[in-house]
Design a protein around this motif. Structure first.
Motif, PDB file in Angstrom:
ATOM      1  N   ILE A  51      47.092 -87.010 -39.687  1.00  0.00           N
ATOM      2  CA  ILE A  51      48.306 -87.688 -40.135  1.00  0.00           C
ATOM      3  C   ILE A  51      48.710 -87.027 -41.442  1.00  0.00           C
ATOM      4  N   THR A  52      49.959 -86.606 -41.532  1.00  0.00           N
ATOM      5  CA  THR A  52      50.472 -85.980 -42.748  1.00  0.00           C
ATOM      6  C   THR A  52      51.679 -86.782 -43.225  1.00  0.00           C
ATOM      7  N   LEU A  53      51.613 -87.281 -44.452  1.00  0.00           N
ATOM      8  CA  LEU A  53      52.720 -88.036 -45.040  1.00  0.00           C
ATOM      9  C   LEU A  53      53.345 -87.218 -46.159  1.00  0.00           C
ATOM     10  N   ALA A  54      54.673 -87.164 -46.182  1.00  0.00           N
ATOM     11  CA  ALA A  54      55.395 -86.483 -47.252  1.00  0.00           C
ATOM     12  C   ALA A  54      55.607 -87.492 -48.374  1.00  0.00           C
ATOM     13  N   VAL A  55      54.853 -87.327 -49.447  1.00  0.00           N
ATOM     14  CA  VAL A  55      54.886 -88.283 -50.551  1.00  0.00           C
ATOM     15  C   VAL A  55      55.296 -87.595 -51.857  1.00  0.00           C
ATOM     16  N   ALA A  56      56.418 -86.914 -51.816  1.00  0.00           N
ATOM     17  CA  ALA A  56      56.914 -86.210 -53.000  1.00  0.00           C
ATOM     18  C   ALA A  56      57.107 -87.199 -54.138  1.00  0.00           C
ATOM     19  N   GLY A  57      56.691 -86.795 -55.318  1.00  0.00           N
ATOM     20  CA  GLY A  57      56.836 -87.636 -56.485  1.00  0.00           C
ATOM     21  C   GLY A  57      55.638 -88.525 -56.753  1.00  0.00           C
ATOM     22  N   PHE A  58      54.738 -88.663 -55.788  1.00  0.00           N
ATOM     23  CA  PHE A  58      53.533 -89.466 -55.968  1.00  0.00           C
ATOM     24  C   PHE A  58      52.366 -88.543 -56.277  1.00  0.00           C
ATOM     25  N   GLY A  59      51.429 -89.034 -57.059  1.00  0.00           N
ATOM     26  CA  GLY A  59      50.196 -88.312 -57.325  1.00  0.00           C
ATOM     27  C   GLY A  59      49.066 -88.928 -56.507  1.00  0.00           C
ATOM     28  N   ALA A  60      47.937 -88.266 -56.475  1.00  0.00           N
ATOM     29  CA  ALA A  60      46.789 -88.768 -55.717  1.00  0.00           C
ATOM     30  C   ALA A  60      46.341 -90.130 -56.248  1.00  0.00           C
ATOM     31  N   ASP A  61      46.505 -90.379 -57.534  1.00  0.00           N
ATOM     32  CA  ASP A  61      46.099 -91.659 -58.113  1.00  0.00           C
ATOM     33  C   ASP A  61      47.079 -92.786 -57.802  1.00  0.00           C
ATOM     34  N   ASP A  62      48.261 -92.457 -57.324  1.00  0.00           N
ATOM     35  CA  ASP A  62      49.276 -93.462 -56.999  1.00  0.00           C
ATOM     36  C   ASP A  62      49.150 -93.976 -55.576  1.00  0.00           C
ATOM     37  N   ILE A  63      48.252 -93.403 -54.786  1.00  0.00           N
ATOM     38  CA  ILE A  63      48.144 -93.713 -53.360  1.00  0.00           C
ATOM     39  C   ILE A  63      46.751 -94.240 -53.055  1.00  0.00           C
ATOM     40  N   SER A  64      46.687 -95.270 -52.209  1.00  0.00           N
ATOM     41  CA  SER A  64      45.390 -95.770 -51.746  1.00  0.00           C
ATOM     42  C   SER A  64      45.361 -95.698 -50.222  1.00  0.00           C
ATOM     43  N   VAL A  65      44.222 -95.299 -49.697  1.00  0.00           N
ATOM     44  CA  VAL A  65      44.006 -95.186 -48.251  1.00  0.00           C
ATOM     45  C   VAL A  65      42.845 -96.102 -47.911  1.00  0.00           C
ATOM     46  N   THR A  66      43.073 -97.057 -47.001  1.00  0.00           N
ATOM     47  CA  THR A  66      42.049 -98.022 -46.618  1.00  0.00           C
ATOM     48  C   THR A  66      41.864 -97.989 -45.111  1.00  0.00           C
ATOM     49  N   ALA A  67      40.623 -97.770 -44.685  1.00  0.00           N
ATOM     50  CA  ALA A  67      40.292 -97.785 -43.256  1.00  0.00           C
ATOM     51  C   ALA A  67      39.574 -99.089 -42.949  1.00  0.00           C
ATOM     52  N   GLU A  68      40.112 -99.841 -41.999  1.00  0.00           N
ATOM     53  CA  GLU A  68      39.474-101.062 -41.525  1.00  0.00           C
ATOM     54  C   GLU A  68      39.055-100.813 -40.083  1.00  0.00           C
ATOM     55  N   GLN A  69      38.675-101.858 -39.368  1.00  0.00           N
ATOM     56  CA  GLN A  69      38.124-101.668 -38.031  1.00  0.00           C
ATOM     57  C   GLN A  69      39.041-100.865 -37.117  1.00  0.00           C
ATOM     58  N   ASN A  70      40.245-101.301 -36.894  1.00  0.00           N
ATOM     59  CA  ASN A  70      41.158-100.570 -36.010  1.00  0.00           C
ATOM     60  C   ASN A  70      42.497-100.309 -36.683  1.00  0.00           C
ATOM     61  N   ALA A  71      42.479-100.175 -37.997  1.00  0.00           N
ATOM     62  CA  ALA A  71      43.727 -99.947 -38.716  1.00  0.00           C
ATOM     63  C   ALA A  71      43.488 -99.040 -39.919  1.00  0.00           C
TER      64      ALA A  71
END
Length: 152
Positions: A51-71
């Protein structure tokens, strides 16, 4: 426009797919929602996805990625800071939340950030106990002709 589906024919021949109607309903609702940020989903192998998201203007510290059971939930929020007056603001910096439904046994392997793109690699790892296996039929005996061929 809301469309309803009759899943009765599907339920007659499947077991354990009760959540399918919920997924379809969720997908129909999502189609009318905001499509920010833009993203790609690609298959890079039989059981490998990206999965590739275009997040121009955001830094790595501005984004959170959370994996749950099926989401998989990806959220982005820029910190409030005093900025000058924009004459034109074409780079979106609004907060976002994007949820991807994952099939059973799909796991997030890694997430990276480069060139304004958030890249998330996923892989489906089916446990050995869940893979198809041949079942012996008890009480079955081979016919005499087959037994004779084995002896020869």
């Amino acid at each position: 426009m809301r469309t309803t589906f009759d899943f009765a024919p599907l339920w007659r021949s499947t077991i354990g797919f009760d959540h399918l109607a919920g997924l379809v309903d969720s997908a129909l609702r999502q189609a009318t929602e905001d499509n920010y940020p833009p993203y790609n989903i690609e298959r890079s192998g039989e059981d490998h996805y990206r999965i590739t998201l275009a997040v121009a203007g955001f830094g790595a510290d501005d984004i959170s990625v959370t994996a749950e059971q099926n989401a998989l939930t990806i959220e982005g929020k820029k910190p409030e800071k005093a900025a000058g007056e924009f004459l034109y603001q074409g780079i979106a910096a609004r907060p976002f939340r994007r949820i991807f439904n994952l099939a059973d046994f799909v796991q997030v392997k890694q997430a990276s950030f480069q060139d304004g793109l958030l890249i998330i690699d996923l892989v489906r790892e089916v446990p050995e106990a869940m893979k198809p296996r041949r079942i012996q039929i008890a009480g079955a005996t081979a016919s005499p002709q087959i037994e004779q061929k084995k002896a020869a």
